[in-house]
Scaffold this active site. Structure first.
Site, mmCIF file in Angstrom:
data_model
loop_
_atom_site.group_PDB
_atom_site.id
_atom_site.type_symbol
_atom_site.label_atom_id
_atom_site.label_comp_id
_atom_site.label_asym_id
_atom_site.label_seq_id
_atom_site.Cartn_x
_atom_site.Cartn_y
_atom_site.Cartn_z
ATOM 1 N N GLY A 57 0.787 -1.225 0.000
ATOM 2 C CA GLY A 57 0.000 0.000 0.000
ATOM 3 C C GLY A 57 0.818 1.273 0.000
ATOM 4 O O GLY A 57 1.871 1.384 -0.634
ATOM 5 N N TYR A 102 -12.205 2.439 13.683
ATOM 6 C CA TYR A 102 -11.160 2.918 12.769
ATOM 7 C C TYR A 102 -11.140 4.443 12.732
ATOM 8 O O TYR A 102 -10.074 5.069 12.832
ATOM 9 C CB TYR A 102 -11.389 2.355 11.372
ATOM 10 C CG TYR A 102 -10.478 2.948 10.324
ATOM 11 C CD1 TYR A 102 -9.138 2.567 10.245
ATOM 12 C CD2 TYR A 102 -10.946 3.901 9.418
ATOM 13 C CE1 TYR A 102 -8.291 3.118 9.292
ATOM 14 C CE2 TYR A 102 -10.104 4.457 8.463
ATOM 15 C CZ TYR A 102 -8.786 4.056 8.401
ATOM 16 O OH TYR A 102 -7.946 4.612 7.459
#
Length: 297
Positions: free
Chosen positions: A17, A166
């Protein structure tokens, strides 16, 4: 990006990523890059591939599990034995995982995304201060704007959803970055703390969700999100642009801050609240048992 030869960068979560793109570009521009990763085997594979792609590149692996304070201490001790660290990029993160609580009593998103980086940054403080221009880049998300921090219930004993947890952890990242900048302004050898967010980028995190949420994330990631190469630009800019001031927030310049090229963007109100910053700092020290080192120390 200017050449980065002679500078040492530590990048967490550098095997995939945004972290992988960040490490790749820093190495390609001559920087010495330490891949601070949980999976050392995968880290060595990435390091080898970067050295093949860029002959002469200085890329090394330092194993660290951000959910383990013992691992963080070992990694910081190993890295701290280096002459100095110029830039720490707190990039690693987890998302959309089920509810679980660490040994410190913290929910896993909060523990990995915030507490692990808080501990690593504090323990690398002396190595950073040996640099002539030390910098810490904390990677947050525009989702921090939807986050809520309950510092009395870091275990999330209330109703739990992965997205809410999150978002709260990303708010903690933003609050930490601002509070670090605030505290370092009075230091005799200040570390410049800046923040970055990648907008809406198609990274491996887009495949982490389960059920309907996971399907939506994967489809929208492919159809609507920008590439991870574009998503990494704000944190690369934050790590290498020489004239940034402490507390700067870098994100994409497109509509809604979801895509585009890096620019200074406006941070939401919550991370700029000094009382919230103070409370998060104190709670983080309590949970990790690690206190921020002063410049004199």
């Amino acid at each position: 990006m200017a050449e980065q030869k002679g500078r040492t960068f530590v990048v967490t979560g550098a095997t995939s990523g945004l972290g992988l793109v960040t490490a790749r570009e820093l190495a390609a521009h001559g920087g010495r890059v330490l891949l601070a990763v949980r999976d050392a085997v995968r880290g060595e594979e990435v390091a080898s591939s970067l050295r093949r792609a860029y002959p002469g590149a200085e890329v090394e692996v330092r194993q660290v599990d951000l959910l383990s304070l013992n691992s963080i201490r070992r990694a910081a001790e190993e890295i701290g034995a280096e002459e100095s660290v110029d830039v720490l990029v707190n990039n690693a993160g987890i998302s959309m995982v089920g509810h679980s609580v660490t040994a410190q009593g913290a929910e896993r998103h909060f523990a990995a995304n915030h507490l692990g980086h808080f501990a690593l940054t504090a323990l690398l403080g002396p190595a950073l201060r040996r640099s002539p221009a030390p910098r810490v880049v904390t990677v947050t998300s525009y989702m921090h704007e939807k986050g809520e921090l309950d510092l009395e219930d870091v275990a999330w004993s209330r109703k739990y959803t992965p997205l809410a947890a999150y978002s709260a952890s990303k708010l903690a990242n933003a609050v930490f970055g601002v509070e670090l900048a605030r505290r370092e302004r009075s230091s005799s050898s200040p570390i410049t703390s800046v923040l970055a967010h990648p907008g809406y980028s198609n990274t491996p995190m887009q495949s982490k969700g389960t059920g309907i949420t996971g399907i939506v994330m994967r489809v929208s990631g492919k159809l609507l999100a920008q590439s991870q190469e574009m998503g990494a630009l704000p944190q690369l800019f934050a790590a290498t642009e020489p004239d940034l001031v402490a507390g700067s927030y870098i994100g994409p310049d497109g509509r809604g801050g979801r895509s585009g090229y890096p620019a200074l963007v406006q941070l939401s109100a919550a991370p700029q609240d000094p009382e919230l910053g103070r409370r998060l700092w104190e709670r983080s020290q309590q949970l990790t048992g690690i206190r921020w080192p002063t410049a004199a120390a």
